[in-house]
Design a protein around this motif. Structure first.
Motif, PDB file in Angstrom:
ATOM      1  N   UNK A 336       0.688  -1.222  -0.213  1.00  0.00           N
ATOM      2  CA  UNK A 336       0.049  -0.020   0.093  1.00  0.00           C
ATOM      3  C   UNK A 336       0.726   1.210  -0.151  1.00  0.00           C
ATOM      4  N   UNK A 337       2.041   1.282   0.584  1.00  0.00           N
ATOM      5  CA  UNK A 337       2.859   2.557   0.632  1.00  0.00           C
ATOM      6  C   UNK A 337       3.453   2.722  -0.867  1.00  0.00           C
ATOM      7  N   UNK A 338       3.233   1.755  -1.585  1.00  0.00           N
ATOM      8  CA  UNK A 338       3.756   2.126  -2.904  1.00  0.00           C
ATOM      9  C   UNK A 338       2.507   2.304  -3.866  1.00  0.00           C
ATOM     10  N   UNK A 339       1.357   2.560  -3.422  1.00  0.00           N
ATOM     11  CA  UNK A 339       0.132   2.961  -4.071  1.00  0.00           C
ATOM     12  C   UNK A 339      -0.530   1.609  -4.679  1.00  0.00           C
ATOM     13  N   UNK A 340      -0.334   0.625  -4.311  1.00  0.00           N
ATOM     14  CA  UNK A 340      -1.102  -0.553  -5.068  1.00  0.00           C
ATOM     15  C   UNK A 340      -1.569  -1.439  -3.889  1.00  0.00           C
ATOM     16  N   UNK A 341      -2.510  -2.344  -4.032  1.00  0.00           N
ATOM     17  CA  UNK A 341      -2.968  -3.283  -3.401  1.00  0.00           C
ATOM     18  C   UNK A 341      -2.307  -4.747  -3.490  1.00  0.00           C
ATOM     19  N   UNK A 342      -2.511  -5.725  -2.821  1.00  0.00           N
ATOM     20  CA  UNK A 342      -1.844  -6.995  -2.928  1.00  0.00           C
ATOM     21  C   UNK A 342      -2.086  -7.558  -4.361  1.00  0.00           C
ATOM     22  N   UNK A 343      -3.303  -7.725  -4.638  1.00  0.00           N
ATOM     23  CA  UNK A 343      -3.623  -8.409  -5.875  1.00  0.00           C
ATOM     24  C   UNK A 343      -2.855  -7.787  -7.295  1.00  0.00           C
ATOM     25  N   UNK A 344      -2.681  -6.366  -7.079  1.00  0.00           N
ATOM     26  CA  UNK A 344      -2.087  -5.560  -8.280  1.00  0.00           C
ATOM     27  C   UNK A 344      -0.657  -6.003  -8.205  1.00  0.00           C
ATOM     28  N   UNK A 345      -0.126  -5.782  -7.045  1.00  0.00           N
ATOM     29  CA  UNK A 345       1.312  -6.050  -6.726  1.00  0.00           C
ATOM     30  C   UNK A 345       1.712  -7.448  -7.465  1.00  0.00           C
ATOM     31  N   UNK A 346       0.747  -8.357  -7.005  1.00  0.00           N
ATOM     32  CA  UNK A 346       1.003  -9.739  -7.520  1.00  0.00           C
ATOM     33  C   UNK A 346       1.124  -9.893  -9.078  1.00  0.00           C
ATOM     34  N   UNK A 347       0.127  -9.110  -9.548  1.00  0.00           N
ATOM     35  CA  UNK A 347      -0.052  -9.326 -11.117  1.00  0.00           C
ATOM     36  C   UNK A 347       1.252  -8.565 -11.787  1.00  0.00           C
ATOM     37  N   UNK A 348       1.543  -7.318 -11.250  1.00  0.00           N
ATOM     38  CA  UNK A 348       2.736  -6.842 -11.846  1.00  0.00           C
ATOM     39  C   UNK A 348       4.007  -7.703 -11.777  1.00  0.00           C
ATOM     40  N   UNK A 349       4.120  -8.254 -10.715  1.00  0.00           N
ATOM     41  CA  UNK A 349       5.222  -9.080 -10.404  1.00  0.00           C
ATOM     42  C   UNK A 349       5.342 -10.262 -11.427  1.00  0.00           C
ATOM     43  N   UNK A 350       4.036 -10.875 -11.430  1.00  0.00           N
ATOM     44  CA  UNK A 350       4.175 -12.089 -12.294  1.00  0.00           C
ATOM     45  C   UNK A 350       4.600 -11.460 -13.914  1.00  0.00           C
ATOM     46  N   UNK A 351       3.924 -10.504 -14.151  1.00  0.00           N
ATOM     47  CA  UNK A 351       4.239  -9.882 -15.433  1.00  0.00           C
ATOM     48  C   UNK A 351       5.815  -9.600 -15.622  1.00  0.00           C
ATOM     49  N   UNK A 352       6.604  -9.380 -14.640  1.00  0.00           N
ATOM     50  CA  UNK A 352       7.919  -9.070 -14.575  1.00  0.00           C
ATOM     51  C   UNK A 352       8.790 -10.232 -14.283  1.00  0.00           C
TER      52      UNK A 352
END
Length: 419
Positions: A336-352
């Motif tokens: 959250x301090x980076x401006x996103x929630x857990x599912x969004x972070x997971x999806x961005x990390x999967x894409x990377x």
């Protein structure tokens, strides 16, 4: 360097021994296996529930024991021709009891969930009250979810964590045990990065007349390597998986006091399972043998060191860490301090190219990300790689470009199966 690798690894490491035959006879499935090997080799596996087995474990999984039907237990099977199956299971049981200092072991559960449900079947009756970590605080589905048989057959009461520290609220556990007088208390979690106080759980159970079931699915490999305290001296039954940090095949394991041995065995077979998967049991035996070595003990301690290094790097990137860090292989981080929630972070990390899970954050409804360092430690990533990885995770979560190529470069420098 990765551990449990031969001096001259075969090019077939990570594939079935007779993969050529599979390629000829079923190229469609062979393509799936090749695609999965490529995925695992070209991305970083940061799921806390995953690891890479040794080639020896994979060899046992693909062995002729896959053909054998062996309902029952060694010396008391419902099928003939079980001499070698009996030998494999006795080896696995002997290694499990020696490694963990337990009176009795059952190596037949097909999964960690199967092991937990068998423990309930052995010790409880439908309608009994059970005290376990609440699902919002990191409890497992088998800890009373209404979607699971545990929540339908038993009356679960959930305990939680301190909202300030994220540490288990032991005063609350004791108060709930005194108020509800549960038949059993379950210790363990899928998203708790600190060590449970096994002695304190035992004290609470002794005071309130409850049995103690330890769900040690996540830390069991750390326990095997001496990098985490063992619940075996305190719990009546210990449930575990043989994958995760233990680095064996996907499956379950039960350890118990001698007085519960017969009840546990009958709860596994014939009450909750049928025929044992003998190739998996042989592979469990291989993994348990590997886990008894000094190399594995060193590996388990490196897993914790890598997790602490990665946690420090994530904190520097701006993530909020549950409990402020970790004592295990597992990290729970709030993006959250980076401006996103857990599912969004997971999806961005999967894409990377960084594969991990989401989980509930303690004392709330938000979801964070759950990371583990078992697999990357098996691959041989070191402290410098953890600092680099934390930067890559932060950049990916913030949505920066060009991260996938950098992750692929890091993964390629540490192949899970060299060759």
């Amino acid at each position: 360097m990765p551990v449990n690798r031969s001096a001259a690894p075969s090019a077939a490491d990570g594939l079935p021994q007779d993969f050529g035959a599979l390629l000829r006879e079923d190229p469609e499935i062979a393509g799936v296996l090749l695609g999965e090997l490529d995925r695992q080799s070209g991305t970083l596996q940061l799921s806390a529930a995953e690891n890479f087995t040794s080639p020896a474990v994979l060899a046992a999984l693909g062995s002729p024991l896959a053909n054998k039907y062996a309902e029952g237990y060694p010396g008391h099977r419902h099928h003939g021709g079980c001499a070698q199956a009996d030998a494999a299971e006795r080896i696995a049981v002997r290694r499990a009891t020696a490694l963990f200092g337990a009176d009795h072991a059952n190596v037949q559960p097909h999964s960690g969930t199967s092991a937990v449900l068998a423990a309930y079947a052995a010790l409880l009756s439908p309608g009994d009250t059970v005290l376990a970590m609440g699902l919002p605080d990191g409890g497992h589905l088998t800890h009373g979810s209404s979607a699971n048989i545990s929540g339908r057959w038993f009356d679960f009461i959930g305990y939680g964590t301190d909202p300030e520290t994220g540490i288990i609220d032991y005063a609350q556990v004791r108060a709930l045990a005194r108020a509800h007088r549960p038949k059993a208390v379950v210790s363990g979690s899928i998203a708790y990065p600190r060590h449970p106080d096994h002695a304190l759980f035992r004290d609470i159970c002794d005071e309130t007349g409850a049995l103690l079931i330890a769900d040690a699915a996540h830390p069991m490999g750390l326990i095997a390597g001496g990098a985490a305290p063992s619940p075996v001296p305190y719990a009546d039954v210990v449930c575990a998986t043989t994958h995760k940090v233990l680095r064996g095949p996907r499956g379950g394991l039960l350890l118990c006091r001698a007085e519960f041995a017969e009840r546990v065995d009958r709860a596994v077979f014939p009450f909750t399972q049928g025929g044992a998967q003998m190739h998996t049991i042989a592979a469990k035996g291989v993994a348990l043998g590997e886990a008894a070595t000094p190399d594995f003990a060193a590996y388990a301690h490196r897993v914790v060191a890598r997790a602490r290094e990665l946690a420090a790097g994530l904190a520097a990137e701006g993530f909020a860490l549950s409990t402020g860090g970790t004592d295990t292989h597992l990290i729970v981080a709030d993006p959250a301090p980076l401006g996103v929630d857990g599912p969004t972070a997971r999806d961005r990390l999967a894409g990377a190219g960084m594969v991990l899970d989401t989980c509930a954050l303690p004392c709330g409804e938000a979801r964070g990300i759950r990371l583990g360092t078992a697999a990357v430690t098996t691959q041989g990533l070191d402290a410098g790689d953890m600092a680099r990885l934390a930067v890559l995770i932060g950049a990916a979560v913030r949505g920066e470009d060009g991260i996938l190529d950098r992750v692929r470069e890091l993964a390629a420098s540490h192949p899970p199966y060299p060759g």
